[in-house]
Design an enzyme around this catalytic site. Structure first.
Site, PDB file in Angstrom:
ATOM      1  N   ASN A   1      88.037  31.716  20.242  1.00 40.46           N
ATOM      2  CA  ASN A   1      87.164  31.995  19.234  1.00 40.46           C
ATOM      3  C   ASN A   1      87.571  32.461  18.175  1.00 40.46           C
ATOM      4  OD1 ASN A   1      85.064  30.547  20.875  1.00 40.46           O
ATOM      5  ND2 ASN A   1      84.467  32.754  21.784  1.00 40.46           N
TER       6      ASN A   1
ATOM      7  N   LYS B   1      75.574  57.448  -1.658  1.00 40.01           N
ATOM      8  CA  LYS B   1      76.798  57.570  -1.094  1.00 40.01           C
ATOM      9  C   LYS B   1      77.455  56.574   0.110  1.00 40.01           C
ATOM     10  CE  LYS B   1      76.731  62.143  -2.667  1.00 40.01           C
ATOM     11  NZ  LYS B   1      75.442  61.678  -3.511  1.00 40.01           N
TER      12      LYS B   1
ATOM     13  N   TYR C   1      68.496  63.486 -13.069  1.00 32.09           N
ATOM     14  CA  TYR C   1      69.028  63.453 -11.744  1.00 32.09           C
ATOM     15  C   TYR C   1      67.515  63.444 -10.858  1.00 32.09           C
ATOM     16  CZ  TYR C   1      70.715  64.711  -7.309  1.00 32.09           C
ATOM     17  OH  TYR C   1      70.999  64.789  -5.807  1.00 32.09           O
TER      18      TYR C   1
ATOM     19  N   GLN D   1      71.216  60.969  -3.732  1.00 31.77           N
ATOM     20  CA  GLN D   1      72.047  61.214  -2.727  1.00 31.77           C
ATOM     21  C   GLN D   1      72.285  60.224  -1.895  1.00 31.77           C
ATOM     22  OE1 GLN D   1      71.884  65.195  -1.028  1.00 31.77           O
ATOM     23  NE2 GLN D   1      70.984  64.351   0.826  1.00 31.77           N
TER      24      GLN D   1
ATOM     25  N   ASN E   1      74.455  68.557 -10.177  1.00 32.07           N
ATOM     26  CA  ASN E   1      74.155  67.163 -10.710  1.00 32.07           C
ATOM     27  C   ASN E   1      75.116  66.412 -11.376  1.00 32.07           C
ATOM     28  OD1 ASN E   1      71.855  67.874  -9.790  1.00 32.07           O
ATOM     29  ND2 ASN E   1      70.600  67.951 -11.749  1.00 32.07           N
TER      30      ASN E   1
ATOM     31  N   THR F   1      83.226  16.624  -0.570  1.00 31.64           N
ATOM     32  CA  THR F   1      82.046  17.022  -1.314  1.00 31.64           C
ATOM     33  C   THR F   1      80.909  16.558  -0.300  1.00 31.64           C
ATOM     34  OG1 THR F   1      81.668  14.803  -2.262  1.00 31.64           O
ATOM     35  CG2 THR F   1      82.783  16.558  -3.478  1.00 31.64           C
ATOM     36  N   HIS F   2      79.850  17.338  -0.443  1.00 34.96           N
ATOM     37  CA  HIS F   2      78.751  17.270   0.686  1.00 34.96           C
ATOM     38  C   HIS F   2      79.268  17.467   2.261  1.00 34.96           C
ATOM     39  CE1 HIS F   2      76.550  15.962  -2.911  1.00 34.96           C
ATOM     40  NE2 HIS F   2      77.457  15.231  -3.157  1.00 34.96           N
TER      41      HIS F   2
ATOM     42  N   SER G   1      73.256  66.496   2.954  1.00 38.03           N
ATOM     43  CA  SER G   1      74.165  65.397   2.939  1.00 38.03           C
ATOM     44  C   SER G   1      75.701  65.610   3.281  1.00 38.03           C
ATOM     45  CB  SER G   1      74.306  64.785   1.363  1.00 38.03           C
ATOM     46  OG  SER G   1      74.381  65.952   0.616  1.00 38.03           O
TER      47      SER G   1
ATOM     48  N   LYS H   1      87.867  28.525  26.160  1.00 41.02           N
ATOM     49  CA  LYS H   1      87.501  28.982  24.816  1.00 41.02           C
ATOM     50  C   LYS H   1      88.534  30.028  24.067  1.00 41.02           C
ATOM     51  CE  LYS H   1      84.027  28.590  22.750  1.00 41.02           C
ATOM     52  NZ  LYS H   1      82.503  28.961  22.871  1.00 41.02           N
TER      53      LYS H   1
ATOM     54  N   SER I   1      86.240  33.778  25.955  1.00 42.34           N
ATOM     55  CA  SER I   1      84.954  33.764  26.414  1.00 42.34           C
ATOM     56  C   SER I   1      84.897  34.518  27.916  1.00 42.34           C
ATOM     57  CB  SER I   1      84.293  32.553  26.255  1.00 42.34           C
ATOM     58  OG  SER I   1      83.361  32.429  27.262  1.00 42.34           O
TER      59      SER I   1
ATOM     60  N   GLU J   1      84.262  34.852  11.708  1.00 46.28           N
ATOM     61  CA  GLU J   1      82.848  35.057  11.882  1.00 46.28           C
ATOM     62  C   GLU J   1      82.479  36.179  11.627  1.00 46.28           C
ATOM     63  OE1 GLU J   1      81.449  33.342  15.773  1.00 46.28           O
ATOM     64  OE2 GLU J   1      83.557  32.533  15.952  1.00 46.28           O
TER      65      GLU J   1
HETATM   66  N1  ARG Z   1      73.955  66.444  -2.471  1.00 44.24           N
HETATM   67  C1  ARG Z   1      73.473  66.172  -3.647  1.00 44.24           C
HETATM   68  C2  ARG Z   1      73.525  64.480  -4.119  1.00 44.24           C
HETATM   69  O1  ARG Z   1      74.396  63.832  -3.418  1.00 44.24           O
HETATM   70  C3  ARG Z   1      74.294  66.944  -4.754  1.00 44.24           C
HETATM   71  C4  ARG Z   1      73.337  67.216  -6.176  1.00 44.24           C
HETATM   72  C5  ARG Z   1      72.169  67.903  -5.688  1.00 44.24           C
HETATM   73  N2  ARG Z   1      71.560  68.355  -6.995  1.00 44.24           N
HETATM   74  C6  ARG Z   1      70.312  68.970  -6.902  1.00 44.24           C
HETATM   75  N3  ARG Z   1      69.641  69.018  -7.930  1.00 44.24           N
HETATM   76  N4  ARG Z   1      69.677  69.075  -5.984  1.00 44.24           N
HETATM   77  O2  ARG Z   1      73.203  64.008  -5.017  1.00 44.24           O
END
Ligand code: ARG
Length: 459
Positions: free
Chosen positions: A287, A327, A319, A324, A112, A157-158, A25, A285, A279, A292
């Protein structure tokens, strides 16, 4: 021995390259690095105060982390995919710098509870920025509204002309919406701001830790009260993204209106050139690309909400590596919100209002028909009857291609004899606004009061 993999002693063959890439990650969670260090420093201090680490360990850890912060800030940190994630990258670098104290840092915690703490620290900071940016955007709306408490436009309205409202009143509807959004983020912050650290892998730890102390150092309001829940709870991420989705829907509605208002067919406003594009083929144009794109970006935030909800669905305690995946949607949601708030706040200041076009749209739409009906009710005619009388008058005016206010008094009286000269005052859009003089109504006096109320709230 400190191998690249902190758990490699258990394994008798190296991880496949493909799996390494798939499970790492670090490409995205390096964004949490400073929060990770902040959490580690508080953890180390608590361990020291509790007699688990020595003062010397703490001094070394602080020294090492200081250097790592420099590396990160100067973009000189060499993030390694072999070390999987931000936590192991930072820890390995620390250990390279200070030796054994770096290896002791992980006493009494797990990745964790560490990662859950990091995201909360990070999201708390971003939430505070967002709460402030929403207030700034509300102020931009108020500033535009201030000059337009007497600017009449058709309320719809509408998408059919309904009754006159002031442009300020219309803008203040959005001030209310974004005010609720702001409340939602303030509420969400309270549940973000609880500390998982100390839950360790899932069951707590055998060391005599003081979780309240770590929480105090990190300015968490409280500690999570159940270790299993602490490491597996991502409610705060779902809740944040839900609040974000609702806000993006508000932005999407406002965008749709700006786009409509800027269409030459409507011509209520113009958006400053710096927020528009031309455009490549049609020279005439201009825009409204920004609104948008905001309308479009609401889709990705709602997508992230769906992603997070689905991520959590059916996950057993505690966990799981699934987490992961929390994020990237969170990061992108935060980036989208912050960018959208900033650009919209600027764009509001670049909106040119065209009151004459708004006014002529009101005059074309029989927007004061309800006022005439109310006028007759005040003379004693039941509302359902007056509704019918006015409907006939509107049909007549439509046949003559004129407004109700253009009909002669004798003609109006042919629909009902109680109509008198003073009717012309209430048939004007200005008279119609003024008559709605109660909390929440569009009368200039009321709208001004609302502006003042919001100014006070927003400081
Ligand atoms: N990179 C992991 C996450 O984002 C960190 C926690 C990892 N824990 C584990 N038991 N593998 O969740």
């Amino acid at each position: 021995m400190y191998d690249n993999k902190t758990w490699s002693g258990r394994f008798n063959e190296p991880m496949s390259e493909l799996v390494k890439k798939y499970t790492a990650s670090i490409d995205f969670d390096q964004r949490l690095a400073l929060c990770d260090i902040q959490g580690s420093l508080a953890h180390a201090q608590m361990l020291t105060e509790s007699g688990i680490l020595t003062e010397k360990d703490l001094t070394d850890i602080r020294q090492g982390m200081e250097e790592i912060i420099q590396l990160i800030n100067n973009n000189q940190m060499n993030w390694s995919i072999d070390l999987e994630d931000v936590h192991m990258n930072v820890e390995k670098m620390l250990t390279e710098k200070i030796g054994d104290a770096g290896k002791r840092l992980h006493t009494g915690r797990s990745r964790n509870d560490q990662v859950a703490t990091d995201i909360r620290l990070w999201l708390r900071e971003e939430t505070d920025i967002i709460i402030q940016l929403i207030a700034d955007f509300q102020v931009a709306l108020l500033t535009l509204a201030e000059n337009h408490t007497d600017t009449v436009m058709p309320g719809f309205t509408h998408l059919q002309v309904a009754q006159p409202v002031s442009f300020a009143h219309h803008l203040l509807a959005y001030v209310e919406m974004f005010g609720r959004d702001r409340e939602r983020f303030i509420d969400a912050r309270a549940r973000i701001n609880r500390m998982p650290l100390g839950a360790a892998a899932l069951a707590g730890t055998t060391y005599p830790i003081c979780r309240e102390r770590t929480a105090e150092l990190l300015q968490f309001d409280d500690v999570c009260q159940n270790s299993l829940d602490a490491v597996s709870d991502r409610d705060f991420a779902m809740e944040f993204t839900a609040a974000a989705s609702i806000m993006m829907i508000h932005f999407s509605r406002l965008s749709e209106e700006l786009i409509l208002w800027m269409s030459p067919r409507v011509g209520f406003i113009d958006i400053a050139d710096r927020f528009c594009t031309g455009s490549s083929i049609m020279p005439q144009k201009k825009n409204p690309d920004v609104p948008e794109l905001v309308r479009g970006k609401s889709g990705r935030v709602i997508g992230h909400l769906m992603g997070l909800l689905t991520l959590m669905k059916s996950q057993p305690l505690a966990y799981n590596k699934d987490n992961q995946e929390d994020k990237e949607p969170l990061f992108d949601t935060v980036d989208t919100l912050i960018n959208t708030l900033r650009i919209y706040t600027e764009m509001m200041a670049g909106i040119k209002v065209k009151p004459e076009n708004m006014k002529s749209a009101v005059l074309q739409g029989y927007a004061t028909a309800t006022d005439l009906a109310d006028y007759l009710v005040k003379k004693g005619i039941p509302f359902r009857d007056s509704h019918e009388i006015v409907a006939r008058a509107v049909r007549h005016a439509e046949e003559k291609s004129c407004g109700l206010e253009d009909l002669e008094l004798s003609v109006l009286q042919s629909f009902n004899s109680l109509i008198e000269q003073d009717v012309y005052e209430i048939l004007t859009p200005e008279g119609s606004l003024k008559a709605r003089n109660h909390i929440g109504g569009t009368a200039p006096e009321q709208v001004l009061r609302q502006i003042m109320r919001w100014r006070k709230i927003l400081g």
